[in-house]
Design a protein around this motif. Sequence first.
Motif, PDB file in Angstrom:
ATOM      1  N   MET A  62      40.481  34.557  26.155  1.00 22.38           N
ATOM      2  CA  MET A  62      39.158  33.587  27.034  1.00 22.38           C
ATOM      3  C   MET A  62      39.035  32.101  27.293  1.00 22.38           C
ATOM      4  O   MET A  62      40.009  31.479  26.414  1.00 22.38           O
ATOM      5  N   ASN A  63      38.823  31.352  28.594  1.00 18.70           N
ATOM      6  CA  ASN A  63      38.882  30.333  28.978  1.00 18.70           C
ATOM      7  C   ASN A  63      37.849  29.638  29.892  1.00 18.70           C
ATOM      8  O   ASN A  63      37.495  30.608  30.280  1.00 18.70           O
ATOM      9  N   PRO A  64      37.709  28.950  29.589  1.00 18.54           N
ATOM     10  CA  PRO A  64      36.060  28.799  31.141  1.00 18.54           C
ATOM     11  C   PRO A  64      36.675  28.773  32.162  1.00 18.54           C
ATOM     12  O   PRO A  64      35.452  29.615  33.232  1.00 18.54           O
ATOM     13  N   ILE A  65      37.415  29.040  32.450  1.00 18.01           N
ATOM     14  CA  ILE A  65      38.169  29.385  33.829  1.00 18.01           C
ATOM     15  C   ILE A  65      38.463  30.895  34.369  1.00 18.01           C
ATOM     16  O   ILE A  65      38.109  30.871  35.485  1.00 18.01           O
ATOM     17  N   SER A  66      39.004  31.595  33.067  1.00 15.83           N
ATOM     18  CA  SER A  66      38.929  33.117  33.579  1.00 15.83           C
ATOM     19  C   SER A  66      39.013  33.259  31.949  1.00 15.83           C
ATOM     20  O   SER A  66      39.402  32.804  30.957  1.00 15.83           O
ATOM     21  N   MET A  67      39.457  35.431  32.267  1.00 18.66           N
ATOM     22  CA  MET A  67      39.730  35.729  31.340  1.00 18.66           C
ATOM     23  C   MET A  67      40.414  36.945  31.855  1.00 18.66           C
ATOM     24  O   MET A  67      40.647  37.687  32.335  1.00 18.66           O
ATOM     25  N   ASN A  68      41.930  36.588  30.879  1.00 15.69           N
ATOM     26  CA  ASN A  68      42.583  37.952  31.146  1.00 15.69           C
ATOM     27  C   ASN A  68      43.209  37.836  29.729  1.00 15.69           C
ATOM     28  O   ASN A  68      42.929  37.951  28.823  1.00 15.69           O
ATOM     29  N   PHE A  69      43.402  39.352  30.165  1.00 14.83           N
ATOM     30  CA  PHE A  69      43.595  40.547  28.404  1.00 14.83           C
ATOM     31  C   PHE A  69      44.883  41.212  29.212  1.00 14.83           C
ATOM     32  O   PHE A  69      45.487  41.570  30.495  1.00 14.83           O
ATOM     33  N   ARG A  73      37.225  36.397  36.588  1.00 16.35           N
ATOM     34  CA  ARG A  73      38.516  36.186  36.783  1.00 16.35           C
ATOM     35  C   ARG A  73      38.418  35.255  38.407  1.00 16.35           C
ATOM     36  O   ARG A  73      39.276  35.354  39.672  1.00 16.35           O
ATOM     37  N   VAL A  74      38.241  34.162  37.873  1.00 13.84           N
ATOM     38  CA  VAL A  74      38.725  33.178  38.850  1.00 13.84           C
ATOM     39  C   VAL A  74      39.444  32.821  39.972  1.00 13.84           C
ATOM     40  O   VAL A  74      39.783  32.862  40.517  1.00 13.84           O
ATOM     41  N   PRO A  75      41.014  32.408  39.470  1.00  5.30           N
ATOM     42  CA  PRO A  75      42.385  32.095  39.548  1.00  5.30           C
ATOM     43  C   PRO A  75      42.516  33.297  40.632  1.00  5.30           C
ATOM     44  O   PRO A  75      42.922  32.686  42.101  1.00  5.30           O
TER      45      PRO A  75
END
Length: 241
Positions: free
Chosen positions: A1-8, A151-153
């Motif tokens: 997790m980072n401020p731009i997106s949450m990937n999992f 999920r910004v990207p």
Amino acid sequence: MNPISMNFIHLRTPWVITWWSASYLGYAYMILGSYVKGFILIFLEAFINVNSNLNLGILYSFTGRFEMAKQVVDVNWLLFYVPIYIYSIWGGYGLTVDLNKYSILADRENSSMIPFKISSWEIAFLDKRKPWMAMALSLLAPGLGHLYTHRVPASFYTLTWWSFIAYKGNLFPCIHLTAIGDFAGATMVADPLWLIFLPSIYVFSIYDAYVNTVEYNRLFEQEQKRFLIDNYQSANFPVPE
């Protein structure tokens, strides 16, 4: 997790991902969180499809105009599409199987998570979200459901791609003419070469945003459970398996 997106990662059915690979190049990788490969394949899908007139060939074939389908399809571009199509299906299936193994290992490890990230650009945190809201936002405009789940990207790319295809296919003039009852005019301005992309984009956005929301909620519950056990629960309390 980072401020731009949450990937999992989480358990997925490989054949469902395979179906998404077959329906639209790159969607399998987008679902799996492999954005760079997904973006490249989605671009190639549109680039090759438009140059080969594949959508027009599909339209004419489904309406029984097989001779017209043969005339409009560019075989050179169509054959270029085949190896990329096969790779997308094979790669999506294989990546799903591998990530499922890592997902099982991650659940067994039960490692701690940092549920909050902040930077000068953005704030990201785990919380409960509503799956039906993600679906409704995706129906309103593909990409908004992904933005709702941070999920910004995926949101930026999907929303930009949908806007471009809607513009090229004259979607909004079609909606306007249909709303005022000018169905013949709507048929005239519609460009099926581009509009046929839209059903796949809408269905993918709704499905992916819904699944992401459900899994984010599950991840939130796991993090809360671990936090309460570590900070409030007696060490002698028998935790059920």
